[in-house]
Design a protein around this motif. Structure first.
Motif, mmCIF file in Angstrom:
data_model
loop_
_atom_site.group_PDB
_atom_site.id
_atom_site.type_symbol
_atom_site.label_atom_id
_atom_site.label_comp_id
_atom_site.label_asym_id
_atom_site.label_seq_id
_atom_site.Cartn_x
_atom_site.Cartn_y
_atom_site.Cartn_z
ATOM 1 N N ALA A 113 0.805 -1.222 0.000
ATOM 2 C CA ALA A 113 0.000 0.000 0.000
ATOM 3 C C ALA A 113 0.837 1.271 0.000
ATOM 4 O O ALA A 113 1.783 1.410 0.786
ATOM 5 N N ALA A 114 0.443 2.206 -0.849
ATOM 6 C CA ALA A 114 1.040 3.543 -0.812
ATOM 7 C C ALA A 114 0.592 4.236 0.466
ATOM 8 O O ALA A 114 -0.564 4.107 0.882
ATOM 9 N N GLY A 115 1.496 4.948 1.087
ATOM 10 C CA GLY A 115 1.121 5.873 2.151
ATOM 11 C C GLY A 115 0.788 5.266 3.501
ATOM 12 O O GLY A 115 0.386 6.000 4.409
ATOM 13 N N ALA B 214 6.456 -2.906 0.508
ATOM 14 C CA ALA B 214 7.006 -2.961 -0.843
ATOM 15 C C ALA B 214 6.312 -1.881 -1.666
ATOM 16 O O ALA B 214 5.120 -1.642 -1.505
ATOM 17 N N MET B 215 7.079 -1.211 -2.526
ATOM 18 C CA MET B 215 6.480 -0.313 -3.516
ATOM 19 C C MET B 215 6.860 -0.872 -4.891
ATOM 20 O O MET B 215 7.954 -0.636 -5.408
ATOM 21 N N PRO B 216 5.972 -1.714 -5.431
ATOM 22 C CA PRO B 216 6.249 -2.342 -6.733
ATOM 23 C C PRO B 216 5.637 -1.517 -7.863
ATOM 24 O O PRO B 216 4.956 -0.518 -7.626
ATOM 25 N N VAL C 253 10.117 7.442 -4.914
ATOM 26 C CA VAL C 253 10.067 6.162 -5.645
ATOM 27 C C VAL C 253 8.696 5.966 -6.298
ATOM 28 O O VAL C 253 8.597 5.447 -7.411
ATOM 29 N N ILE C 254 7.649 6.397 -5.634
ATOM 30 C CA ILE C 254 6.315 6.290 -6.241
ATOM 31 C C ILE C 254 6.262 7.105 -7.534
ATOM 32 O O ILE C 254 5.763 6.640 -8.561
ATOM 33 N N GLY C 255 6.840 8.308 -7.501
ATOM 34 C CA GLY C 255 6.872 9.146 -8.703
ATOM 35 C C GLY C 255 7.724 8.545 -9.808
ATOM 36 O O GLY C 255 7.378 8.616 -10.989
ATOM 37 N N ALA D 107 8.768 5.235 -10.056
ATOM 38 C CA ALA D 107 8.576 3.819 -10.391
ATOM 39 C C ALA D 107 7.135 3.335 -10.162
ATOM 40 O O ALA D 107 6.524 2.771 -11.068
ATOM 41 N N GLY D 108 6.583 3.516 -8.958
ATOM 42 C CA GLY D 108 5.256 2.959 -8.650
ATOM 43 C C GLY D 108 4.188 3.467 -9.600
ATOM 44 O O GLY D 108 3.447 2.698 -10.222
ATOM 45 N N SER D 109 4.097 4.787 -9.728
ATOM 46 C CA SER D 109 3.096 5.398 -10.617
ATOM 47 C C SER D 109 3.616 5.563 -12.033
ATOM 48 O O SER D 109 2.828 5.785 -12.969
ATOM 49 N N ALA D 110 4.926 5.480 -12.210
ATOM 50 C CA ALA D 110 5.545 5.884 -13.476
ATOM 51 C C ALA D 110 5.125 5.066 -14.702
ATOM 52 O O ALA D 110 5.099 5.630 -15.806
HETATM 53 O O1 LIG Z 1 -2.082 5.101 -7.843
HETATM 54 C C1 LIG Z 1 -1.763 4.609 -6.753
HETATM 55 O O2 LIG Z 1 -2.124 5.132 -5.691
HETATM 56 C C2 LIG Z 1 -0.931 3.356 -6.723
HETATM 57 C C3 LIG Z 1 0.337 3.550 -5.943
HETATM 58 C C4 LIG Z 1 1.429 3.623 -6.965
HETATM 59 C C5 LIG Z 1 0.765 3.232 -8.213
HETATM 60 N N1 LIG Z 1 -0.500 3.026 -8.045
#
Ligand code: A1CAB
Ligand code: NDP
Length: 294
Positions: A122-124, A143-145, A193-195, A197-200
Motif C-alpha cells: 500500500a502507498a502511504g 514494498a512499492m512495486p 520512488v512512487i513518482g 517507479a510505482g506510478s511511473a
Molecule cells: O495510484 C496509486 O495510488 C498506486 C500507488 C502507486 C501506483 N499506483
C-alpha cells in the motif's frame, strides 16, 4: 517459517537467485495474498515464478467468485476464507487499498503466525502504523512495486520494519527475484520512488498513447504505430540501462545538426513537456506524503 533462508546473501536479479546455492528454498513456502488485484496479482505471479508452488499461494479477494477468478488467472489457489489463507502462511501479502490496511490488520493480527512476514503493497501506510496495528514483534515489510513486475521488467522497492530479521529480508528479496529490479530504500525515499517507479508506468503509457495517436494521425495503422512506439521506447530504455550513458548524451546522438530531431525537441520544450513530467512526479510524491499523513 517453512522456507529455509540459510544465507544473508542478497539475490538482486533472477540470474543471481537461480545460481545462488544458498538462496532460500521457496518450494515449501505458503503465501496468502489478500487482495490479488492490479498489483497483488503481479506480486503473486512474481512469487510463483521465483519458485513458490502455485497451489501454496492462497488468494482472498472481496468475494469467493473474485478469489476464484484471480486464482485461476494466476495459477494459484482460491482460499475458502481469510482464516484458511492465513493458517500456516509464511508470507502475507496485503494488496488491498491503502484505506483498508489498518482495519484489516486489526482483524487478522491474531491469525498472523509468529515467524510470518506481513508484506504490504500500500502507498502511504507507514511501517510504524502497521506495526502498531499488529501484535508486538510482527515482521512487517513495505514494498512499492510497479505493474511490470508481472512480466519480470518492473521494480520493487523494499522497506523493512523493526522486527524483520536478516533471514526474512533475504526471503523477501528471493520472492522478488523474478521482478526485474529490487531496491532497498528508506521510508523517506518512498514518495520519490512512487513518482519514479510505482506510478511511473502510467506516465509512460500516457506518453505512449500520445505518440501512437499522433502516428495514427500522420497515417500509420494503429497496430503498426503501437509496435513502432513501444519497441522504440523499449530500445531507448535498454540503451540507458546497458550503456550507462546519460540520456542527454544518447539524445545528442539522435539529434543531427539542423535535422528533424532538434525540431521535435524544440517543440517539446515549447510545450513544457519536461516541466509537465516533473510536475506529474511531484504530484504523485505529494499525494504519497499526504496519504502518509506528512
Ligand atoms: O495510484 C496509486 O495510488 C498506486 C500507488 C502507486 C501506483 N499506483
Ligand atoms: N496498481 C498499481 O500499479 C500499484 C498499486 N499499489 C498498491 O497496491 C494496492 C492495491 O492497489 P490495486 O491493485 O491497484 O487495486 P485493485 O483495486 O486492483 O485491487 C484491490 C484488490 O483488493 C481486493 N479486496 C478489496 N476488499 C477486500 C477485502 N475486504 N478482502 C480481501 N480482498 C479485498 C479486491 O478484490 P475484488 O477484485 O474482489 O474487488 C482487489 O482484488 C494499493 O494499496 C496500492 O497503493 C502499489 C504500487 C503500484
Amino acid at each position: 517459517m517453512n522456507a529455509s533462508a540459510t544465507s544473508a546473501s542478497s539475490p538482486s536479479t533472477p540470474a543471481d537467485a537461480s545460481q545462488d546455492a544458498d538462496a532460500p528454498d521457496l518450494s515449501s513456502l505458503r503465501v496468502a495474498v489478500i487482495g490479488a488485484g492490479n498489483m497483488g496479482g503481479p506480486v503473486a505471479t512474481c512469487m510463483i515464478r521465483a519458485g513458490v508452488p502455485g497451489e501454496q499461494v492462497l488468494i482472498v479477494n472481496s468475494t469467493p467468485e473474485s478469489s476464484q477468478r484471480a486464482a485461476d488467472d494466476l495459477g494459484a489457489r482460491a482460499a475458502d476464507s481469510r482464516e484458511e489463507a492465513l493458517a500456516g502462511a509464511d508470507v502475507i501479502v496485503l494488496g488491498v487499498k491503502p484505506y483498508q490496511i489498518i482495519d484489516l490488520l486489526g482483524e487478522v493480527g491474531d491469525a498472523v503466525g509468529q515467524d510470518a512476514v506481513v508484506l504490504s503493497l500500500a502507498a502511504g501506510v507507514t511501517l510504524e502504523a502497521m506495526e502498531n496495528a499488529l501484535p508486538n514483534g510482527t515482521a512487517v515489510v513495505r514494498a512499492m512495486p510497479n505493474t511490470p513486475i508481472g512480466i519480470g521488467e518492473g521494480v520493487v522497492a523494499l522497506m523493512s520494519g523493526s522486527s524483520v530479521s536478516a533471514e526474512q529480508e533475504t526471503l523477501v528479496r528471493a520472492l522478488f527475484a523474478e521482478a526485474g529490479a529490487v531496491e532497498e530504500i528508506t521510508e523517506a525515499q518512498v514518495h520519490a520512488v512512487i513518482g519514479a517507479a510505482g506510478s511511473a508506468p502510467a506516465f509512460a503509457y500516457y506518453a505512449m498513447e500520445a505518440m501512437i495517436e499522433e502516428a495514427v494521425r500522420q497515417g500509420l495503422k494503429r497496430p503498426v504505430a503501437t509496435r513502432l512506439v513501444a519497441q522504440t521506447l523499449r530500445g531507448a530504455a535498454t540503451m540507458v540501462l546497458e550503456t550507462g550513458e546519460h540520456p542527454a548524451v544518447l539524445r545528442s546522438n539522435v539529434s543531427s545538426p539542423g535535422g528533424t530531431t532538434v525540431q521535435g525537441i524544440a517543440a517539446l520544450d515549447r510545450e513544457g513537456v519536461r516541466t509537465g513530467l516533473a510536475a506529474a512526479m511531484e504530484a504523485a510524491a505529494r499525494s504519497s506524503k499526504e496519504l502518509s499523513g506528512e
